[in-house]
Scaffold this active site. Structure first.
Site, short mmCIF file in Angstrom:
data_model
loop_
_atom_site.label_atom_id
_atom_site.label_comp_id
_atom_site.label_asym_id
_atom_site.label_seq_id
_atom_site.Cartn_x
_atom_site.Cartn_y
_atom_site.Cartn_z
N PHE A 63 26.47 38.00 20.75
CA PHE A 63 27.58 37.30 21.42
C PHE A 63 26.97 36.27 22.35
O PHE A 63 26.14 36.61 23.21
CB PHE A 63 28.42 38.30 22.21
N GLU A 108 56.71 73.56 -6.09
CA GLU A 108 56.06 72.66 -5.13
C GLU A 108 57.01 71.51 -4.75
O GLU A 108 57.10 71.13 -3.58
CB GLU A 108 54.78 72.08 -5.72
N ASP A 119 45.56 50.15 -4.17
CA ASP A 119 44.53 49.28 -4.75
C ASP A 119 44.60 49.24 -6.28
O ASP A 119 44.83 50.26 -6.92
CB ASP A 119 43.17 49.86 -4.31
N ASP A 127 42.86 51.18 16.80
CA ASP A 127 42.70 50.74 18.18
C ASP A 127 43.96 50.02 18.64
O ASP A 127 44.83 49.69 17.84
CB ASP A 127 41.47 49.83 18.30
N LYS A 182 50.12 47.77 3.20
CA LYS A 182 48.96 48.46 3.76
C LYS A 182 47.83 47.44 3.82
O LYS A 182 47.42 46.91 2.78
CB LYS A 182 48.60 49.64 2.86
C1 GLA Z 1 40.50 52.76 1.39
C2 GLA Z 1 41.78 53.38 1.92
C3 GLA Z 1 42.39 54.26 0.87
C4 GLA Z 1 42.67 53.44 -0.37
C5 GLA Z 1 41.39 52.78 -0.86
C6 GLA Z 1 41.66 51.82 -1.99
O1 GLA Z 1 39.50 53.71 1.24
O2 GLA Z 1 41.54 54.09 3.09
O3 GLA Z 1 43.57 54.85 1.34
O4 GLA Z 1 43.64 52.47 -0.07
O5 GLA Z 1 40.76 52.07 0.18
O6 GLA Z 1 40.53 51.18 -2.42
#
Ligand code: GLA
Length: 727
Positions: free
Chosen positions: A276, A610, A363, A530, A472
């Site tokens: 920094f 379940e 993903d 955070d 996400k």
């Molecule tokens: C990270 C996230 C997981 C998932 C994977 C996908 O590890 O924490 O929940 O989304 O990436 O690659």
């Protein structure tokens, strides 16, 4: 009035509901820290600030009995005789490393200040004190910001350094705050960890060697959290002094505590000085991130509750600040990369039947991404995998009665991607060196506006073209090979912070353009949990570890600063994918209730039994939703205390003591174990209560002082909820 200036005494006193913070301008214009503790009537407490004998410490020529090395300082700087750890290393245009801040002016402003480009607590009901100090030689001003949110005992600090001279200066260290505590013996509590094991509680004595908590990973990280507690050696959950300090920043940070040569304890907190080096040109300013502090005279519990309330009410923003968050199902552990639209729709169909409200496609939906070696940066749907457009997939999920959510990792770029082919310079790379690869990906240079704009455009296109209710935002590697081709050699020390400014700006743009979307932050689970991130995204995926027993420690550790409402918590299958443990489905549910509760499993593969249990859980979670999410949180029995207890227990209670819910999980498995009891907190002492609708009535005071015995079921990892209501 939260802020009181006494012109005669030259003191500034900040008052919150239960605490008091006092500073004094001494005869030489130095701003001294006098007191931070329990609230009392106004009195000038400076008599207590004994400076000690000044032997072998340099002193200014006009002050024989004074040394910067002894004074309790609000802004500690290196160069002029303060040999302790300090917050500021300022390189002047003449090459000297020194600053001598003296009182210049002060102003009280209605409302809590904000910091341009950086996250911060907010609140019109708050108040701000700005004390401006000026270097005794140069036209360099240090605007010391103090924000007060009285109701939550929260005091925030930040510094704006303004260079009014006609030459550039360089900041080699510019931390947010120094806190000088009086003589005493203190501990520092911090939260260390690693991937799938975040925020493990650790307590260490502060002695004469320096105790450091930090990250140089370009993210706050799994390894340490930018939150610490300084406490008396005897402090526990219910008794003793505790000073919590949370940095509102998501990048490199550092906290150092040391007991100095006169046995006084100093703490500094702010941006990590490693790599920094920030130029502030003539006429320009630099703002440090904010640190939020809570003092409690009644242990960690009271302190945590203040942070929880302030974070819920004065840090998190947007439509989901108070709104009920949807119960979601995420396909990551269900399918990993191996899915198509039909698979997701079948999951949505089964999930709808048991009360799930939103399906997250994780993903693998974009570019050519069937594994983790490719396509980050190519944010266009893989229509073959999605068996049509993204819009049509969202519609299909919506038609099953579920909202639709999606995963992005906007700060990274795969080495195999269209974006990398077109713009290899967008990734951090040191000239002449092969960059480190991590999960086959590099980091995008967010210090450059055009890089952020490229990603912004791509994200907008996706979010505008389909009915998306949730995002996400992931970050699956941390920063190495830091180097921006857009900056000259002498400015490379600015890149870490400029990266954060670029990221925050992008987050502000995206979250305000799509106010109806619920954003959840993630970094390989909880690698960036955070206060900085919470300003933009009100919940965080707490950990990739979804095992209910490991989660006890992770969620318990996280709770010291962060409210339940911010913790992403999902029920997953057994054997657990991270540690192969088998736990009862009911226990997995009970633990996930104390978070945002969702599912991380293939619902189509669950048995009818379940599914029925999960359906019951969703109903139960919703029944307790308001209590859990907005009640006062108490830690009753620590999962870090294996030697003394087989149980982890936590509780939420209405502020007025009218209702409480205790969750107890037995994580130990001893034969012939001794009976254990737990003591409820936050009830009305003179009122009677029933537990889970019992015939028997219990006096509040009895539940709080004598306690009740844990129910014990004879199988592995049993758990119980105790719903305590007025009789
Ligand atoms: C990270 C996230 C997981 C998932 C994977 C996908 O590890 O924490 O929940 O989304 O990436 O690659």
């Amino acid at each position: 009035m939260a802020i009181f200036e006494n012109k005669q005494d030259k003191t500034f006193t900040l008052y919150t509901k239960n605490t008091m913070y006092q500073m004094k301008v001494d005869d030489f214009g130095v701003l001294q820290h006098i007191y931070y503790g329990k609230r009392m009537e106004y009195v000038d407490l400076s008599y207590s600030a004994w400076l000690g004998v000044v032997s072998f410490s340099p002193n200014p020529i006009d002050r024989v009995n004074y040394s910067n090395n002894h004074a309790p300082l609000e802004l500690s700087a290196c160069g002029l005789g303060d040999f302790r750890i300090n917050a500021l290393a300022l390189r002047n245009h003449d090459g000297s490393l020194a600053a001598d801040p003296r009182f210049y002016s002060a102003e009280v402003i209605k409302g809590k200040y904000s910091i341009p480009g950086l996250p911060a607590f907010y609140g019109e009901e708050g108040e701000t004190l700005v004390i401006t100090l000026k270097d005794s030689l140069y036209d360099i001003y240090f605007h010391m910001y103090y924000g007060v949110l009285e109701e939550y005992d929260l005091i925030t600090r930040a510094v704006r350094i303004e260079n009014k001279s006609d030459r550039s200066i360089k900041l080699e260290r510019a931390l947010s705050a120094t806190l000088d505590l009086p003589n005493g013996r203190y501990d520092m509590v911090s939260f260390y960890g690693r991937h799938t094991r975040e925020r493990m509680y650790e307590r260490a004595n502060i002695n004469h060697s320096r105790l450091t908590v930090e990250s140089v990973r370009g993210a706050s990280s799994h390894m340490q959290n930018p939150f610490v507690i300084i406490a008396d050696r005897e402090t526990n959950e219910d008794y003793g002094d505790a000073w919590g300090m949370a940095l509102v920043y998501s990048g490199n940070f550092m906290v150092i505590a040391e007991m100095d040569h006169m046995d006084k304890t100093r703490v500094i907190i702010g941006i990590n000085p490693e790599n920094f080096n920030y130029e502030v040109p003539a006429g320009d300013v630099f703002c440090t991130p904010e640190v939020a502090m809570v003092y409690s005279d009644a242990g960690f519990g009271k302190m945590s509750n203040c942070f929880h309330k302030a974070i819920r009410n004065n840090l998190c923003r947007g439509e989901y600040k108070y709104a009920e968050r949807p119960v979601l199902i995420n396909n990551w552990e269900a399918t990993y990369f191996d899915f198509n639209a039909d698979k997701l729709v079948s999951m949505a169909r089964d999930a709808a039947k048991i009360g799930v409200e939103l399906l997250v496609m994780d993903d693998g939906w974009f570019g050519n991404r069937d594994n983790d070696t490719t396509s980050l940066g190519d944010w266009f749907p893989n229509e073959e995998k999605l068996q049509g457009t993204l819009k049509s997939l969202a519609e299909r999920v919506n038609n099953e009665g579920l909202k639709f959510g999606i995963w992005f990792e906007p700060e990274c770029i795969s080495s195999v991607s269209e974006l990398y082919k077109e713009h290899p310079d967008y990734a951090f790379k040191i000239p002449g060196r092969e960059p480190q690869i991590s999960r086959w990906q590099y980091i995008l240079d967010y210090s450059r506006k055009e890089v952020c704009d490229n990603i912004y455009e791509q994200l907008c296109k996706v979010l505008e073209n389909a009915n998306i209710s949730y995002v996400k935002w992931d970050f699956n590697r941390h920063i190495s090979d830091l180097y921006s081709v857009a900056l000259p050699a002498e400015k490379q020390g600015e890149v870490y912070h400029r990266y954060m400014l670029g990221l925050y700006d992008l987050l502000e743009r995206i979250t305000s353009k799509f106010p109806h979307i619920l954003f959840e932050s993630c970094s390989g689970g909880g690698g960036r949990f955070d206060c900085g991130m919470l300003y933009y995204m009100p919940q965080v995926w707490t950990s990739d570890n979804s095992d209910a027993i490991d989660r006890l420690k992770i969620q318990y550790g996280t709770s010291f600063a962060y409210p339940v409402r911010t913790m992403g918590a999902h029920v997953s299958v057994c054997p657990n994918h991270q540690n192969a443990r088998v736990t009862p489905l009911q226990t997995r549910g009970n633990v996930a209730y104390f978070g945002t509760y969702g599912l991380e499993l293939d619902i189509t593969k669950m048995t009818d039994e379940e599914k029925a249990e999960i359906k019951r859980q969703i109903v139960e979670f919703k029944k307790y939703y308001n209590l859990i999410q907005f009640g006062d949180y108490y830690r009753l029995s620590s999962p870090f205390d294996e030697e003394n207890s087989l149980y982890c227990a936590w509780e939420v209670a209405r502020e007025d003591g009218s209702e409480a819910l205790v969750c107890a999980v037995r994580y130990g498995q001893d034969a012939n174990s001794a009976p254990e009891t737990f003591k409820v907190k936050g009830l009305c002492p003179n009122k009677f209560y029933r537990i889970n609708g019992s015939e028997e009535k219990y006096l509040g005071q009895a539940l709080m002082t004598v306690g009740i015995r844990y129910k014990y079921d004879f199988f592995s990892y049993p758990s119980n909820l105790y719903h305590i209501t007025l009789a």
